[in-house]
Design a protein around this motif. Structure first.
Motif, mmCIF file in Angstrom:
data_model
loop_
_atom_site.group_PDB
_atom_site.id
_atom_site.type_symbol
_atom_site.label_atom_id
_atom_site.label_comp_id
_atom_site.label_asym_id
_atom_site.label_seq_id
_atom_site.Cartn_x
_atom_site.Cartn_y
_atom_site.Cartn_z
ATOM 1 N N THR A 4 0.799 -1.105 -0.164
ATOM 2 C CA THR A 4 0.222 0.178 0.208
ATOM 3 C C THR A 4 0.722 1.264 -0.377
ATOM 4 N N ARG A 5 2.121 0.998 0.056
ATOM 5 C CA ARG A 5 2.877 2.289 -0.284
ATOM 6 C C ARG A 5 3.953 2.386 -1.100
ATOM 7 N N THR A 6 3.217 1.334 -2.053
ATOM 8 C CA THR A 6 4.762 1.468 -3.276
ATOM 9 C C THR A 6 3.804 1.569 -4.328
ATOM 10 N N LEU A 7 3.616 2.392 -5.113
ATOM 11 C CA LEU A 7 3.068 3.163 -6.627
ATOM 12 C C LEU A 7 3.651 3.273 -7.413
ATOM 13 N N VAL A 8 3.440 2.160 -8.407
ATOM 14 C CA VAL A 8 4.122 2.219 -10.256
ATOM 15 C C VAL A 8 3.151 3.065 -10.805
ATOM 16 N N LEU A 9 4.272 3.826 -11.551
ATOM 17 C CA LEU A 9 3.213 5.113 -12.148
ATOM 18 C C LEU A 9 4.290 4.805 -13.871
ATOM 19 N N ILE A 10 3.404 4.544 -14.773
ATOM 20 C CA ILE A 10 3.773 4.440 -15.896
ATOM 21 C C ILE A 10 3.500 5.624 -16.880
ATOM 22 N N ASP A 96 5.039 6.126 -0.291
ATOM 23 C CA ASP A 96 6.410 6.654 0.413
ATOM 24 C C ASP A 96 7.618 6.196 -1.016
ATOM 25 N N THR A 97 6.732 5.567 -1.569
ATOM 26 C CA THR A 97 8.070 4.378 -2.845
ATOM 27 C C THR A 97 7.513 4.681 -3.814
ATOM 28 N N ARG A 185 12.503 7.415 -2.856
ATOM 29 C CA ARG A 185 11.660 7.250 -2.410
ATOM 30 C C ARG A 185 11.095 8.877 -2.476
ATOM 31 N N ARG A 186 10.111 8.885 -2.134
ATOM 32 C CA ARG A 186 8.916 9.898 -1.903
ATOM 33 C C ARG A 186 10.231 11.951 -2.134
ATOM 34 N N GLU A 187 10.636 11.935 -1.803
ATOM 35 C CA GLU A 187 11.467 12.811 -0.711
ATOM 36 C C GLU A 187 12.486 13.290 -2.174
ATOM 37 N N ALA A 188 12.963 11.700 -2.661
ATOM 38 C CA ALA A 188 13.972 11.793 -3.469
ATOM 39 C C ALA A 188 13.477 12.331 -4.636
ATOM 40 N N LEU A 189 12.289 11.715 -5.293
ATOM 41 C CA LEU A 189 11.911 11.827 -6.338
ATOM 42 C C LEU A 189 11.495 13.547 -6.289
ATOM 43 N N GLN A 190 10.673 14.113 -4.453
ATOM 44 C CA GLN A 190 10.708 15.852 -5.713
ATOM 45 C C GLN A 190 11.719 16.638 -5.266
ATOM 46 N N ARG A 191 12.781 16.591 -4.744
ATOM 47 C CA ARG A 191 14.333 17.202 -4.832
ATOM 48 C C ARG A 191 14.849 16.587 -6.302
ATOM 49 N N PHE A 192 14.567 15.897 -7.255
ATOM 50 C CA PHE A 192 15.576 15.374 -7.922
ATOM 51 C C PHE A 192 14.731 16.343 -8.840
#
Length: 254
Positions: A4-10, A96-97, A185-192
């Motif tokens: 439930t804390r992992t989301l795969v986006l295509i 979160d992932t 990680r969610r915070e890493a994606l935002q930072r990127f």
């Protein structure tokens, strides 16, 4: 990490220059993006959705029982599209992932998708990705094959030092073909996505170098083979043949 804390986006769009409209191209009676969606669902790691700016892609996904989220059309990269989709699908921040899976990998094995999460078990890793060992000179010298260079963490994992289109590293020893599948990680994606394009990113035309130049840690999981991307008409015919020759249109989960 739980499902439930992992989301795969295509991320999927119609504007590919070498193979226009490729997300909706037919492979064995299904649009290519639907094949990718089903591979991601079979991986069983969490919620799966297609992020697109094209109503026709969204309609095709939902017609086959998938979830689609509309995003803006002006994103410079798939990562930016994924970040917007994350905010729309999970505004409360429970995910979160995030796995960013390219929409042109119709034959990717579900087990390969699962593999990208493994480096994130190490809390010092910001972003995880994949690579497979190169076994031919044609791959080693081809600038369209991105090479992943890293320092070994263990027998199946590298800490990324660089990515390049050149033949590297020099000398005897393994070289690795980078697979463009990422887990953040969610915070890493935002930072990127908040970092500006970096000098080496612009020179090599490789987005992941922005993260390295920005001081982020990327670890690479070594897998046994490279999923076949579809960029040309010849690639499309190869994917059609592979899926037609598999027993049910699905490869083993590994």
């Amino acid at each position: 990490m739980t499902q439930t804390r992992t989301l795969v986006l295509i991320p999927a769009r119609m504007a590919a220059t070498r193979l226009p409209g490729k997300p909706l191209l037919d492979i064995g009676g299904l649009p290519m993006v639907v094949h990718v969606l089903r591979r991601a669902e079979a991986a069983g790691i969490g919620r799966v959705a297609v992020a697109t700016d094209t109503p026709d892609i969204a309609a095709a996904v939902t017609a086959h029982g998938g979830e689609a989220i509309m995003t803006r059309a002006d994103h410079p990269s798939g990562s930016d599209r994924v970040f917007e989709a994350l905010g729309r699908l999970d505004p409360e921040g429970s995910i979160d992932t995030i796995v960013n899976l390219q929409g042109d990998f119709p034959t990717i094995r579900p087990g390969t998708i699962r593999d990208v999460l493994k480096p994130l078990a190490d809390p010092s890793v910001d972003i995880a990705t994949l690579a497979a060992e190169i076994h031919s000179d044609e791959e080693a010298t081809n600038p369209n094959v991105v090479k992943a260079i890293g320092s070994p963490v263990d027998s199946r994992r590298l800490r990324a030092l660089y990515f390049t289109r050149a033949t590297a590293p020099y000398g005897e020893g393994p070289r690795y073909h980078h697979v463009g599948l990422y887990a953040y990680r969610r915070e890493a994606l935002q930072r990127f996505v908040e970092l500006p394009p970096s000098p080496l990113e612009r020179q090599e035309r490789l987005e992941q170098l922005r993260a390295l130049e920005g001081g982020m840690r990327i670890d690479i999981m070594i897998v046994d083979d490279v999923p076949r991307g579809v960029d040309t008409a010849a690639d499309l015919e190869t994917a059609r043949r592979l899926l037609a020759n598999s027993a049910s249109g699905e490869y083993p989960a590994r």
